[in-house]
Design a protein around this motif. Structure first.
Motif, mmCIF file in Angstrom:
data_model
loop_
_atom_site.group_PDB
_atom_site.id
_atom_site.type_symbol
_atom_site.label_atom_id
_atom_site.label_comp_id
_atom_site.label_asym_id
_atom_site.label_seq_id
_atom_site.Cartn_x
_atom_site.Cartn_y
_atom_site.Cartn_z
ATOM 1 N N VAL A 259 -20.408 2.900 -16.526
ATOM 2 C CA VAL A 259 -20.687 4.075 -17.346
ATOM 3 C C VAL A 259 -21.739 4.890 -16.605
ATOM 4 O O VAL A 259 -22.873 4.457 -16.434
ATOM 5 N N LEU A 260 -21.348 6.063 -16.154
ATOM 6 C CA LEU A 260 -22.171 6.823 -15.229
ATOM 7 C C LEU A 260 -23.273 7.597 -15.940
ATOM 8 O O LEU A 260 -23.066 8.133 -17.032
ATOM 9 N N GLY A 261 -24.403 7.661 -15.266
ATOM 10 C CA GLY A 261 -25.509 8.454 -15.780
ATOM 11 C C GLY A 261 -25.235 9.942 -15.632
ATOM 12 O O GLY A 261 -24.316 10.375 -14.912
ATOM 13 N N ALA A 284 -11.531 12.550 -10.400
ATOM 14 C CA ALA A 284 -12.804 13.109 -10.884
ATOM 15 C C ALA A 284 -12.794 13.178 -12.407
ATOM 16 O O ALA A 284 -13.797 12.851 -13.068
ATOM 17 N N ALA A 285 -11.660 13.580 -12.980
ATOM 18 C CA ALA A 285 -11.559 13.606 -14.445
ATOM 19 C C ALA A 285 -11.691 12.208 -15.014
ATOM 20 O O ALA A 285 -12.357 11.989 -16.043
ATOM 21 N N PHE A 286 -11.066 11.239 -14.355
ATOM 22 C CA PHE A 286 -11.174 9.856 -14.810
ATOM 23 C C PHE A 286 -12.630 9.404 -14.826
ATOM 24 O O PHE A 286 -13.109 8.824 -15.815
ATOM 25 N N GLN A 287 -13.341 9.638 -13.726
ATOM 26 C CA GLN A 287 -14.728 9.183 -13.640
ATOM 27 C C GLN A 287 -15.610 9.895 -14.664
ATOM 28 O O GLN A 287 -16.520 9.291 -15.233
ATOM 29 N N LEU A 288 -15.349 11.171 -14.915
ATOM 30 C CA LEU A 288 -16.134 11.887 -15.919
ATOM 31 C C LEU A 288 -15.902 11.333 -17.318
ATOM 32 O O LEU A 288 -16.748 11.499 -18.207
ATOM 33 N N GLY A 289 -14.792 10.671 -17.532
ATOM 34 C CA GLY A 289 -14.528 10.067 -18.834
ATOM 35 C C GLY A 289 -15.370 8.839 -19.116
ATOM 36 O O GLY A 289 -15.378 8.327 -20.244
ATOM 37 N N LEU A 290 -16.099 8.333 -18.095
ATOM 38 C CA LEU A 290 -16.971 7.165 -18.255
ATOM 39 C C LEU A 290 -18.406 7.637 -18.083
ATOM 40 O O LEU A 290 -18.968 7.583 -16.992
ATOM 41 N N THR A 291 -19.005 8.134 -19.135
ATOM 42 C CA THR A 291 -20.282 8.823 -18.995
ATOM 43 C C THR A 291 -21.227 8.514 -20.147
ATOM 44 O O THR A 291 -20.795 8.198 -21.261
ATOM 45 N N GLU A 292 -22.517 8.635 -19.843
ATOM 46 C CA GLU A 292 -23.548 8.518 -20.871
ATOM 47 C C GLU A 292 -23.844 9.870 -21.517
ATOM 48 O O GLU A 292 -24.665 9.944 -22.441
ATOM 49 N N VAL A 297 -19.902 16.468 -20.475
ATOM 50 C CA VAL A 297 -18.585 16.304 -19.862
ATOM 51 C C VAL A 297 -17.556 17.190 -20.560
ATOM 52 O O VAL A 297 -16.706 17.816 -19.908
ATOM 53 N N LEU A 298 -17.607 17.265 -21.873
ATOM 54 C CA LEU A 298 -16.672 18.139 -22.588
ATOM 55 C C LEU A 298 -16.845 19.593 -22.160
ATOM 56 O O LEU A 298 -15.861 20.337 -22.044
ATOM 57 N N THR A 299 -18.075 19.997 -21.880
ATOM 58 C CA THR A 299 -18.320 21.354 -21.395
ATOM 59 C C THR A 299 -17.683 21.565 -20.028
ATOM 60 O O THR A 299 -17.085 22.619 -19.745
ATOM 61 N N ARG A 323 -11.406 9.857 -23.889
ATOM 62 C CA ARG A 323 -12.128 8.641 -23.511
ATOM 63 C C ARG A 323 -13.641 8.878 -23.546
ATOM 64 O O ARG A 323 -14.403 7.993 -23.917
ATOM 65 N N ALA A 324 -14.068 10.063 -23.133
ATOM 66 C CA ALA A 324 -15.505 10.351 -23.073
ATOM 67 C C ALA A 324 -16.124 10.469 -24.453
ATOM 68 O O ALA A 324 -17.230 9.965 -24.703
ATOM 69 N N ALA A 325 -15.434 11.133 -25.377
ATOM 70 C CA ALA A 325 -16.083 11.481 -26.648
ATOM 71 C C ALA A 325 -15.338 11.006 -27.883
ATOM 72 O O ALA A 325 -15.809 11.237 -29.006
ATOM 73 N N GLY A 326 -14.193 10.358 -27.726
ATOM 74 C CA GLY A 326 -13.456 9.872 -28.879
ATOM 75 C C GLY A 326 -13.004 11.013 -29.776
ATOM 76 O O GLY A 326 -12.619 12.095 -29.312
#
Length: 383
Positions: A259-261, A284-292, A297-299, A323-326
């Motif tokens: 889960v990336l900072g 890149a989209a995949f990795q942004l989906g794993l975020t703190e 990310v939605l922006t 995945r990022a924000a449910g």
């Protein structure tokens, strides 16, 4: 049904015994003597005169046993294995195309070297003179030993992998042998980074990138650490001119799923919008989906979606926003579906699933219908 005469049956038994004896090995590994008229016992049927034993010549068509190999002296080698003895056995196996024996020798090398760094360095001396399949087996065995973690051994492997004067295959084999490292010190990460960015390294550059990712997975599983490797892979993906290396550098972290900072968002956003390769933008989209920082990310996704020309990258943005924000991503998804109505059915699916009370992304994804022919997902856990 009429019985065969006992004499004929006895003769057949002699033929079988002679055929088996020709292939049997004694305890020392030497073939047992063939049955001949001088050495075989006479066979006498009850009530019949003695007959001489038969010298049997098996039919070659029935004598061939594909896949059966005679490992002469293998037991003796196993009892007192040495590097020289195993080297000779491996040479014999490779010369005869005996992959079973070759695999056996590789396993014995793992056992023989164990945690002994001196033996591991001797194995590297052997590897210096090996090529092709022999080199692959020797370094593959070394990678499975405990001694490969000794600093002197790992440094030497890295030295071979980073040496631009050596051929690409030898460099890649040495770097692959580092895949089992539990962690890498900063100087080793820096050298792998340099190889990964070297346009002349070709296959070695790709292998160095994969090694960074695989050791990151090992280290993350043990300690939770990922940042030094991730930072390096991200820089490789931003910097390299090699398409395959760029894609791999961003793909390898997907097998760790950290889960990336928030500090990674800007770099990934730039790749999402500027990378020339579709696969890199999807990753890149995949990795942004794993975020703190899901709101940030939605922006990023809101800004990138209208500018993205590829359907499958747009689809990556939609699903990894979820995945990022449910369920909090649903208002954004409504807006994206207005920009591109091809995603209206997906938004409806997500709304229906969240309305049932399911919120875990893996369960949401497993209940989701497929509407886009975008091939396999970037990460096994998403399919």
């Amino acid at each position: 049904m009429r019985r065969l005469p006992r004499l004929v049956t006895a003769a057949a038994l002699v033929a079988i015994a002679a055929w088996l004896a020709a292939r049997a090995l004694d305890d020392g590994g030497a073939p047992a003597p063939r049955a001949t008229p001088a050495t075989a016992r006479d066979v006498t049927a009850p009530g019949a005169a003695p007959v001489a034993a038969l010298a049997v010549t098996p039919d070659p068509a029935h004598e061939q046993l594909p896949g059966v190999h005679c490992w002469d002296g293998l037991l003796a080698l196993d009892r007192a294995a040495t590097l020289d003895g195993l080297r000779a056995a491996l040479a014999r196996a490779l010369a005869s195309g005996d992959e079973l024996l070759a695999s056996y020798v590789a396993d014995r090398l793992v056992e023989l070297v164990g945690a002994d760094a001196a033996r591991a360095l001797a194995l590297l001396d052997w590897a210096d003179a090996a090529t092709g399949r022999e080199l692959e087996l020797v370094l593959g065995a070394l990678a499975r030993t405990e001694a490969v973690h000794a600093p002197a051994v790992s440094r030497r492997l890295l030295g071979v992998g980073a040496d631009p004067t050596l051929d690409e295959g030898r460099r890649a084999a040495a770097l692959t042998a580092l895949d089992t490292q539990r962690s890498l010190p900063p100087e080793a990460i820096a050298r792998l980074h340099a190889v990964a960015l070297d346009p002349a390294a070709e296959g070695a550059a790709w292998t160095a990138t994969r090694t960074l990712g695989r050791v990151m997975a090992n280290d993350h599983a043990r300690t939770g650490a990922y940042a030094p490797y991730w930072d390096t892979l991200l820089d490789v993906s931003r910097t390299t001119t090699d398409h395959a290396v760029r894609v791999l550098a961003l793909e390898m972290p997907a097998y760790v799923d950290p889960v990336l900072g928030e500090g990674y968002i800007d770099d990934l956003a730039q790749l999402l919008t500027d990378a020339p390769e579709r696969e890199v933008r999807e990753m890149a989209a995949f990795q942004l989906g794993l975020t703190e920082a899901p709101d940030r990310v939605l922006t990023v996704f809101r800004a990138a979606f209208p500018r993205e020309p590829e359907l499958c990258v747009r689809w990556a943005i939609v699903r990894f926003a979820v995945r990022a924000a449910g369920a909090r991503a649903l208002p954004l998804l409504d807006d994206l579906a207005r920009v591109d109505p091809r995603f209206a059915a997906d938004v409806a699916d997500f709304r229906r699933i969240y309305a049932t009370g399911v919120h875990d992304f893996e369960r949401v994804w497993s209940d989701k219908a497929e509407h886009h022919a975008c091939g396999a997902d970037e990460h096994p856990g998403d399919s």
